[in-house]
Motif scaffolding. Sequence first.
Motif, mmCIF file in Angstrom:
data_model
loop_
_atom_site.group_PDB
_atom_site.id
_atom_site.type_symbol
_atom_site.label_atom_id
_atom_site.label_comp_id
_atom_site.label_asym_id
_atom_site.label_seq_id
_atom_site.Cartn_x
_atom_site.Cartn_y
_atom_site.Cartn_z
ATOM 1 N N MET A 1 0.822 -1.187 -0.106
ATOM 2 C CA MET A 1 0.148 -0.031 0.118
ATOM 3 C C MET A 1 0.801 1.290 -0.047
ATOM 4 N N ASP A 2 0.424 2.101 -0.798
ATOM 5 C CA ASP A 2 1.382 3.559 -0.715
ATOM 6 C C ASP A 2 1.100 4.570 0.332
ATOM 7 N N GLY A 3 1.897 4.238 1.241
ATOM 8 C CA GLY A 3 1.825 5.213 2.713
ATOM 9 C C GLY A 3 1.475 6.694 2.233
ATOM 10 N N GLU A 4 2.143 7.192 1.282
ATOM 11 C CA GLU A 4 2.208 8.606 1.153
ATOM 12 C C GLU A 4 0.620 9.042 0.449
ATOM 13 N N LEU A 5 0.284 8.052 -0.537
ATOM 14 C CA LEU A 5 -1.042 8.296 -1.133
ATOM 15 C C LEU A 5 -1.968 8.082 0.138
ATOM 16 N N LEU A 6 -1.885 7.251 0.833
ATOM 17 C CA LEU A 6 -2.832 7.213 2.274
ATOM 18 C C LEU A 6 -2.967 8.342 3.150
ATOM 19 N N SER A 7 -1.793 8.778 3.119
ATOM 20 C CA SER A 7 -1.698 10.156 4.012
ATOM 21 C C SER A 7 -2.379 11.427 3.335
ATOM 22 N N GLU A 8 -2.063 11.277 2.110
ATOM 23 C CA GLU A 8 -2.698 12.346 1.149
ATOM 24 C C GLU A 8 -4.160 12.175 1.106
ATOM 25 N N THR A 9 -4.679 11.169 1.296
ATOM 26 C CA THR A 9 -6.230 10.918 0.905
ATOM 27 C C THR A 9 -6.885 11.199 2.430
ATOM 28 N N PHE A 10 -6.224 11.103 3.455
ATOM 29 C CA PHE A 10 -6.787 11.292 4.918
ATOM 30 C C PHE A 10 -6.965 12.874 4.873
ATOM 31 N N VAL A 11 -6.024 13.499 4.155
ATOM 32 C CA VAL A 11 -5.825 15.118 4.270
ATOM 33 C C VAL A 11 -7.226 15.417 3.565
ATOM 34 N N GLU A 12 -7.334 14.765 2.514
ATOM 35 C CA GLU A 12 -8.187 15.074 1.645
ATOM 36 C C GLU A 12 -9.682 14.982 2.031
ATOM 37 N N LEU A 13 -9.911 14.041 2.840
ATOM 38 C CA LEU A 13 -11.334 13.773 3.356
ATOM 39 C C LEU A 13 -11.523 14.539 4.397
ATOM 40 N N THR A 14 -10.467 15.156 5.152
ATOM 41 C CA THR A 14 -10.891 15.964 6.403
ATOM 42 C C THR A 14 -11.108 17.471 5.851
ATOM 43 N N ASP A 15 -10.907 17.661 4.725
ATOM 44 C CA ASP A 15 -10.589 19.239 4.150
ATOM 45 C C ASP A 15 -11.994 19.506 3.520
ATOM 46 N N THR A 16 -12.911 19.533 4.507
ATOM 47 C CA THR A 16 -14.127 19.848 3.874
ATOM 48 C C THR A 16 -14.570 21.549 4.022
ATOM 49 N N MET A 17 -13.810 22.117 4.596
ATOM 50 C CA MET A 17 -14.132 23.492 4.983
ATOM 51 C C MET A 17 -13.436 24.442 3.827
ATOM 52 N N VAL A 18 -12.985 24.060 2.702
ATOM 53 C CA VAL A 18 -12.640 25.021 1.565
ATOM 54 C C VAL A 18 -13.884 25.710 0.916
ATOM 55 N N ALA A 19 -13.438 26.765 0.606
ATOM 56 C CA ALA A 19 -14.425 27.569 -0.281
ATOM 57 C C ALA A 19 -14.864 26.770 -1.404
#
Length: 262
Positions: free
Chosen positions: A1-19
């Motif tokens: 499993m790509d650890g870097e991609l996993l980390s990026e995905t978790f960041v994307e899935l928590t960033d819901t407050m963008v305009a």
Amino acid sequence: MDGELLSETFVELTDTMVAGFDMIDFLHVLTDRSVQLLDVSAAGLLLADPRGELRVVAASSEAARLLELFQLQNDQGPCLECFRAGRPVAAPDLAAAASRWPRFAPAARQAGFAAVQALPMRLREQVIGALNFFRAATGAFPAADIRVGQALADVATISLLHERSMRHSDTLNEQLQTALNSRVLIEQAKGKLAERLGLDMDQAFSLLRGQARARNLRLSDLAQAFIDGSETLTGPTAGRPRPRLPGAGQHHQPRPGSRPTP
């Protein structure tokens, strides 16, 4: 499993407050990244509408989307059971599940899938949907993949509920209804784009989504603009025949190991 991609995905899935938060694109990130990260051929996502009925809101391929629709139309399948029970449902060999799901199991196999793993989208006692993984090969899904998949589903669920709370939306149902309305527009735009450019539905969605991101527009806004003619879209003219899934319209066979987009 790509650890870097996993980390990026978790960041994307928590960033819901963008305009200009785009719920539909957010949910497609969840299904697409699931296919990238885990040993699965396709992923689909069901969310409950204001009446508590499940609706297909995202899928990594047209084949997965149509199969999700098929089980909703026939009111049977692992994804429905997962949502209703609020717990994971596994089907490592759909050929052996024909008596349990006499309509869904053969339809899934005809679509090219041999195994399914459904995971609940839930926070405590509140279940809002199900994240579903499809695989072309039989066999139990690895425990590590199930843990990561459930973690992705949990983070996405918390993020959706948090986004609702922070934006003072009256109810989660209002938020989901907006997403469902957007989904209708996107499906209409996909069909129009596929017919106009000679694309299959996966290619049409990929083009639509790519153009929305390139123009910094919401998927639904670009879809509406394309439908009413105020925006034009161009792309490669390539398509292929799409065989029929019994009772659920047309689809093409999924390609194991590929990463189609809906």
